[in-house]
Design a protein around this motif. Structure first.
Motif, mmCIF file in Angstrom:
data_model
loop_
_atom_site.group_PDB
_atom_site.id
_atom_site.type_symbol
_atom_site.label_atom_id
_atom_site.label_comp_id
_atom_site.label_asym_id
_atom_site.label_seq_id
_atom_site.Cartn_x
_atom_site.Cartn_y
_atom_site.Cartn_z
ATOM 1 N N GLY A 1 0.808 -1.213 0.000
ATOM 2 C CA GLY A 1 0.000 0.000 0.000
ATOM 3 C C GLY A 1 0.838 1.258 0.000
ATOM 4 N N ILE A 2 0.125 2.389 -0.028
ATOM 5 C CA ILE A 2 0.736 3.714 0.015
ATOM 6 C C ILE A 2 0.143 4.456 1.209
ATOM 7 C CG2 ILE A 2 1.054 5.913 -1.211
ATOM 8 C CD1 ILE A 2 0.673 4.393 -3.824
ATOM 9 N N TRP A 3 0.999 5.195 1.930
ATOM 10 C CA TRP A 3 0.539 5.976 3.067
ATOM 11 C C TRP A 3 1.328 7.283 3.149
ATOM 12 C CZ3 TRP A 3 3.007 1.240 3.396
ATOM 13 C CH2 TRP A 3 4.320 1.247 3.891
ATOM 14 N N PHE A 4 0.802 8.224 3.924
ATOM 15 C CA PHE A 4 1.537 9.457 4.189
ATOM 16 C C PHE A 4 2.714 9.115 5.100
ATOM 17 C CE2 PHE A 4 -2.666 11.085 3.105
ATOM 18 C CZ PHE A 4 -2.361 12.170 2.294
ATOM 19 N N LYS A 5 3.896 9.569 4.721
ATOM 20 C CA LYS A 5 5.104 9.111 5.406
ATOM 21 C C LYS A 5 5.301 9.726 6.782
ATOM 22 C CE LYS A 5 10.141 8.819 5.094
ATOM 23 N NZ LYS A 5 10.134 7.526 5.783
ATOM 24 N N ASN A 6 5.283 11.031 6.873
ATOM 25 C CA ASN A 6 5.689 11.681 8.126
ATOM 26 C C ASN A 6 4.509 12.258 8.906
ATOM 27 O OD1 ASN A 6 8.509 11.239 7.758
ATOM 28 N ND2 ASN A 6 8.516 12.877 6.222
ATOM 29 N N PHE A 7 3.329 11.625 8.752
ATOM 30 C CA PHE A 7 2.135 12.128 9.432
ATOM 31 C C PHE A 7 1.494 10.997 10.223
ATOM 32 C CE2 PHE A 7 2.691 14.566 5.537
ATOM 33 C CZ PHE A 7 2.698 15.860 6.011
ATOM 34 N N PRO A 8 1.944 10.775 11.461
ATOM 35 C CA PRO A 8 1.347 9.705 12.268
ATOM 36 C C PRO A 8 -0.036 10.104 12.769
ATOM 37 C CG PRO A 8 2.969 10.921 13.543
ATOM 38 C CD PRO A 8 3.035 11.481 12.159
ATOM 39 N N PRO A 9 -0.932 9.140 13.037
ATOM 40 C CA PRO A 9 -0.773 7.731 12.688
ATOM 41 C C PRO A 9 -0.907 7.516 11.184
ATOM 42 C CG PRO A 9 -2.979 8.129 13.493
ATOM 43 C CD PRO A 9 -2.247 9.408 13.673
ATOM 44 N N ARG A 10 -0.452 6.363 10.732
ATOM 45 C CA ARG A 10 -0.471 6.081 9.307
ATOM 46 C C ARG A 10 -1.890 6.126 8.741
ATOM 47 N NH1 ARG A 10 3.463 0.935 7.916
ATOM 48 N NH2 ARG A 10 5.477 1.984 8.204
ATOM 49 N N LYS A 11 -2.030 6.805 7.609
ATOM 50 C CA LYS A 11 -3.288 6.819 6.868
ATOM 51 C C LYS A 11 -3.022 6.186 5.503
ATOM 52 C CE LYS A 11 -6.197 9.022 9.601
ATOM 53 N NZ LYS A 11 -7.506 8.482 10.025
ATOM 54 N N PHE A 12 -3.619 5.028 5.271
ATOM 55 C CA PHE A 12 -3.377 4.290 4.040
ATOM 56 C C PHE A 12 -4.360 4.764 2.973
ATOM 57 C CE2 PHE A 12 -2.130 1.594 7.593
ATOM 58 C CZ PHE A 12 -0.809 1.319 7.262
ATOM 59 N N ILE A 13 -3.820 5.220 1.846
ATOM 60 C CA ILE A 13 -4.674 5.819 0.818
ATOM 61 C C ILE A 13 -4.821 4.926 -0.415
ATOM 62 C CG2 ILE A 13 -4.358 8.175 1.584
ATOM 63 C CD1 ILE A 13 -2.377 7.019 -1.386
ATOM 64 N N TRP A 14 -4.051 3.837 -0.468
ATOM 65 C CA TRP A 14 -4.186 2.923 -1.614
ATOM 66 C C TRP A 14 -3.610 1.564 -1.227
ATOM 67 C CZ3 TRP A 14 -0.588 0.386 -4.886
ATOM 68 C CH2 TRP A 14 -1.153 -0.179 -6.038
ATOM 69 N N VAL A 15 -4.282 0.496 -1.660
ATOM 70 C CA VAL A 15 -3.824 -0.874 -1.410
ATOM 71 C C VAL A 15 -3.902 -1.650 -2.718
ATOM 72 C CG1 VAL A 15 -4.191 -2.987 -0.093
ATOM 73 C CG2 VAL A 15 -4.677 -0.783 0.964
ATOM 74 N N ALA A 16 -2.831 -2.366 -3.047
ATOM 75 C CA ALA A 16 -2.791 -3.114 -4.310
ATOM 76 C C ALA A 16 -3.583 -4.414 -4.205
ATOM 77 C CB ALA A 16 -1.341 -3.391 -4.705
ATOM 78 N N ASN A 17 -3.173 -5.269 -3.302
ATOM 79 C CA ASN A 17 -3.755 -6.625 -3.210
ATOM 80 C C ASN A 17 -4.845 -6.694 -2.147
ATOM 81 O OD1 ASN A 17 -1.540 -6.156 -1.418
ATOM 82 N ND2 ASN A 17 -1.494 -8.337 -0.901
ATOM 83 N N ARG A 18 -5.879 -5.857 -2.291
ATOM 84 C CA ARG A 18 -6.952 -5.803 -1.283
ATOM 85 C C ARG A 18 -7.615 -7.158 -1.098
ATOM 86 N NH1 ARG A 18 -10.873 -0.713 -2.300
ATOM 87 N NH2 ARG A 18 -11.666 -1.408 -0.265
ATOM 88 N N GLN A 19 -7.823 -7.861 -2.198
ATOM 89 C CA GLN A 19 -8.563 -9.119 -2.138
ATOM 90 C C GLN A 19 -7.655 -10.337 -1.979
ATOM 91 O OE1 GLN A 19 -11.418 -6.779 -2.072
ATOM 92 N NE2 GLN A 19 -12.121 -8.878 -2.296
ATOM 93 N N ASN A 20 -6.345 -10.130 -2.028
ATOM 94 C CA ASN A 20 -5.406 -11.257 -1.958
ATOM 95 C C ASN A 20 -4.281 -10.961 -0.979
ATOM 96 O OD1 ASN A 20 -6.480 -12.988 -4.260
ATOM 97 N ND2 ASN A 20 -6.103 -11.055 -5.328
ATOM 98 N N PRO A 21 -4.536 -11.053 0.306
ATOM 99 C CA PRO A 21 -3.511 -10.733 1.294
ATOM 100 C C PRO A 21 -2.404 -11.785 1.334
ATOM 101 C CG PRO A 21 -5.455 -11.615 2.377
ATOM 102 C CD PRO A 21 -5.824 -11.431 0.938
#
Length: 831
Positions: free
Chosen positions: A68-88
């Motif tokens: 996935g992709i998240w904001f780097k220096n802004f805790p807590p992590r906020k995930f804005i995109w996930v590639a394998n949502r259906q296949n962990p």
């Protein structure tokens, strides 16, 4: 063999240097993924300015792993995109992200099996992937330099600036199943297929929240949203079949805001609170029970500030009194009295009948399931509804025009501010105008005396207020007498300038505008509402009342006062005075009978009043006004927000440039300036200003060129050319280049004798919208070109606007030369 001390020290230094280099290589973050540098579970990519990070993660308490992709220096992590949502992946899996031999991105598990892939056709198999500072992960072909795939085309639970929100499939944002599970959840957000489209949140296949239709600058069912300003939203046509998509722009590089859909279906506009270093949100929906779709059923209206929250519209009663009293409002309401056209002929013959009436319901979220007729004015809309028995209500909304409802009225909400007016069809008996009956007559007689007395007292009060305003001596701004605090003007705010401008008392403006009555309202923009008024000597005025939540503060107010008070030209609107008391900030202008140019130019009926002579007079008048601003006035001024809505027309249709709140002064010897605060309106900004913040008089020339083409064509610069699948600036150059310039002209002009002059204006307009500032003429040269028969240079290919071309050879050729995100404008504070 003994080693000398010098040799030992030398080896030690080399070893330390080698270790340091290896450590630096390992620690140095990169934003590029290549075939030779896959990343494993403990490695990440970081965008160049350390804004976003891409890698494997485990959400919450989950033992699964996702890319996935998240904001780097802004805790807590906020995930804005996930590639394998259906296949962990399993936590202990030796997984990796790599670029395969076929050029595609792949997530591989411990057995080197593909868990997820971009699965696209790659011609040369020479690709790299890059994580940008916009949060976009893009797969690029190093041979053709084309972007083959990007994460922005596959949004997850977030919409970042530059992403598209559409109507179906991958153009929707979808919630996670829970905070620990990125799998697609129950909720989705997107646009409806209506014309104009609406914003929706769906729960499965059912509507959950509705934002109302798009009026050209905002969704009218979201009263907190200011048209085209605060959220920097832009709606773009998607294809020739009528689809559309929405984008949001950046507020600024340091103020990133993004839409986030929570697992429970609440849509939020998130931002980072820098003062407290925490994530917060500035808006969310649904925010109260009335935001939930159809909560009060058919013909019910929901008011969050009352209890119970549901009530029936006037003339309607609950379909089930028992259910309604228990708080079950889903079955809604039904008519109490049948409308005239629904009655049979025998009943009409037996009694004296009165025609149906329309009852206005003010300040509401308009119902769902509408039809719209963009070419009808208010009178036509009312007549159409009155003449069709199936029509239950109508509304006329600026930017949409006529809207009618032939189905049950559902999802109506009463707003505490904002909203639109609905004209509800009722039987005459429900209007309150039926004065028959002895009880009514007695009641009227009993209260008649009270009304007369009350009327007398009210008139006496108004007369005294009027006389008080009349006798108030006008003050003048000078260098010593201004005091305000907080949000108000300070003593030093205006003392640095020497000028005089009348200051009116607020009570004078109250009297002049009839307490800012709705019937005196001329319009509303990003700064606030404008009202018509009448001063004591019978002078008509226009009063701009700056909204307290408009996003525009004291600087813009001062800027307009300081600039326009010093300018005198027949093609500039005249500022008559100002008023500031408490937090009230008002500007008083000369009244312009015909309002703004856009009200004529983009209205199918009113446009006919703009014959060639009138249009050419407007074109030249605006040009002369700009020459005065750029070269002839005591101040050298760049307007920065030229557009048709800021061109006012007097009773003789003469143009006057208005709205100088964003204007910028230049020294007489200064040619260029830079700003980090990019303001203005999407579609009118020059490329160098929109992309790099470079300001010059050529910025206004570009905006003037856009307006010139709009005046000739009668089409907005953002309007979609369906048969060509391009936008007007690109379409204008393409048609001109192919010798089809006549196609750009308004139909009403093609039949006139002005064909040569119109084509010359188009030619000049294309010269004004050249990509490079140095290729554009000055305004002095522009007016000279328009008024002479000199040979004009040929306009160059406008690459900046041709990036919007779709399915054309030119569009493909230059696709990689222009940033895709530039179409949605970053670092922009528009209006």
């Amino acid at each position: 063999m003994a080693i000398s001390k010098a040799t030992f020290v030398n080896h030690l230094c080399m070893t330390c240097l080698y270790i340091l280099i290896i450590s630096l290589q390992r620690c140095q973050a990169t934003d590029i993924l290549t075939k030779d540098s896959p990343i494993s579970l403990d490695q990440t990519l970081v965008s160049s300015n350390q804004i976003f990070e891409l890698g494997f993660f485990g959400p919450g308490n989950s033992s699964n792993r996702y890319l996935g992709i998240w904001f780097k220096n802004f805790p807590p992590r906020k995930f804005i995109w996930v590639a394998n949502r259906q296949n962990p992946l399993s936590a202990d899996t030796n997984a990796s992200l790599t670029i395969g031999n076929d050029g595609n991105l792949r997530i591989l598990d411990a057995d080197q099996k593909t868990v997820w892939s971009t699965s696209i056709k790659v011609q040369f198999n020479e690709t790299i992937a890059k994580l940008t500072d916009a949060g976009n992960f893009a797969l690029n072909d190093t041979i053709s330099r084309l972007t083959l795939w990007e994460s922005f085309d596959y949004p997850g639970n977030s919409l970042l600036p530059g992403m598209r929100l559409g109507t179906t499939g991958k153009d929707l944002i979808t919630s996670w199943k829970s905070d620990d599970d990125p799998t697609r959840g129950d909720f989705a957000v997107g646009l409806s297929g209506d014309q104009p489209p609406q914003a929706f949140t769906w729960r499965g296949s059912k509507a959950y929240w509705r934002g109302g239709p798009w009026d050209g600058g905002k969704f009218i069912g979201i009263p907190e949203q200011e048209g085209g300003y605060s959220n920097q939203m832009t709606l773009m046509p998607q294809n020739s079949l009528g689809g559309a998509y929405l984008t949001i722009g950046l507020y600024s590089s340091s103020d990133i805001r993004w839409l986030y859909l929570r697992p429970d279906g609440v849509l939020q506009l998130n931002y980072m609170d820098g003062d407290h270093n925490v994530w917060d949100y500035s808006w969310e929906a649904p925010a109260n029970p009335c935001d939930v779709y159809k909560v009060c059923g058919a013909f019910g209206i929901c008011t969050n500030t009352r209890s119970p929250i549901c009530d029936c519209l006037r003339g309607f009663v609950p379909q089930s009194d028992d259910e309604w009293s228990k708080g079950n409002w889903t079955r809604g309401c039904v008519r109490r009295t049948e409308i005239l056209c629904a009655k049979n002929d025998s009943s009409l013959a037996s009694v004296k009948t009165q025609p149906d009436v329309f009852q206005v319901v003010r300040g509401i979220k308009l119902p769902d399931h509408y039809e719209y007729y963009p070419y009808m004015d208010t009178d036509d809309c009312r007549s159409w509804c009155l003449g069709n028995c199936s029509c239950k209500a109508y509304a006329f909304v600026e930017g949409i025009h006529c809207m009618v409802w032939t189905q049950d009225l559902i999802d109506i909400q009463q707003f505490s501010f904002g909203g639109e007016n609905l004209f509800l069809r009722l039987a005459y008996e429900e209007s309150g105008d039926d004065k028959k009956g002895q009880a009514v007559a007695i009641s009227l007689t009993a209260i008649g005396g009270v009304l007369v007395l009350g009327g007398f007292m009210f008139c006496l009060y108004r007369w005294k207020t009027y006389k008080k305003g009349k006798n108030t001596k006008l003050n003048h701004i000078n260098s010593e007498d201004q005091i305000l605090s907080g949000d108000m003007l300070q003593e030093d705010d205006l003392t640095k300038e020497t000028f005089e401008l009348p200051i009116y008392k607020f009570e004078q403006i109250i009297v002049a505008t009839d307490n800012f009555s709705y019937r005196n309202k001329l319009g509303e923009g990003g700064f606030g509402a404008v009202y018509k008024g009448m001063l004591d000597p019978g002078q008509q005025i226009a009063v701009k009342r700056l909204s307290g939540h408009s996003g525009q503060g004291i600087e813009e107010f001062k800027n307009e006062i300081l600039l326009i008070s010093k300018l005198q030209h027949r093609n500039l609107v005249k500022l008559l005075g100002c008023c500031f008391e408490g937090k009230e900030r008002l500007l008083i202008y000369e009244y312009m009978k015909n309002k703004s140019l856009d009200t004529f130019l983009f209205d199918p009926k009113k446009r006919r009043q703009l014959d060639w002579t009138t249009r050419f007079n407007i074109i030249r008048g605006i040009g002369r006004g700009l020459i005065y601003l750029h070269r002839d006035s005591s101040l050298r001024i760049i307007h920065r927000d030229l557009k048709c809505s800021n061109i006012l027309l007097d009773e003789k249709m003469n143009p006057k440039i208005s709205d100088f709140g964003l204007a910028r002064t230049f020294q007489l010897t200064q040619e260029l300036a830079n700003t980090r605060r990019i303001v203005g309106t999407y579609g009118y900004m020059s490329p160098e200003y929109a992309m790099r913040g470079v300001i010059s008089e050529k910025s206004d020339v570009f905006s003037y060129g856009v307006m010139l083409l709009e005046i000739i064509s009668g089409k907005r610069n953002t309007e979609f050319i369906r048969h060509e699948q391009i936008y007007p600036l690109g379409h204008a150059w393409k048609s001109w280049n192919e010798g089809r310039g006549i196609e750009l002209m308004d139909e009403s002009l093609v039949e006139s004798t002005c064909l040569t002059d119109c084509l010359r204006c188009i030619h000049v307009g294309l010269l004004c919208v050249q990509d490079l500032a140095e290729d554009r003429p000055t305004m002095t040269e522009v007016v000279s070109m328009l008024c002479s028969e000199t040979v004009l240079p040929e306009p160059k290919v406008p690459l900046f606007t041709l990036q919007r071309l779709s399915d054309t050879n030119i569009g493909e050729k230059f696709k990689n030369m222009c940033s895709i995100n530039a179409a949605t404008m970053s670092m922009m504070e528009g209006r």
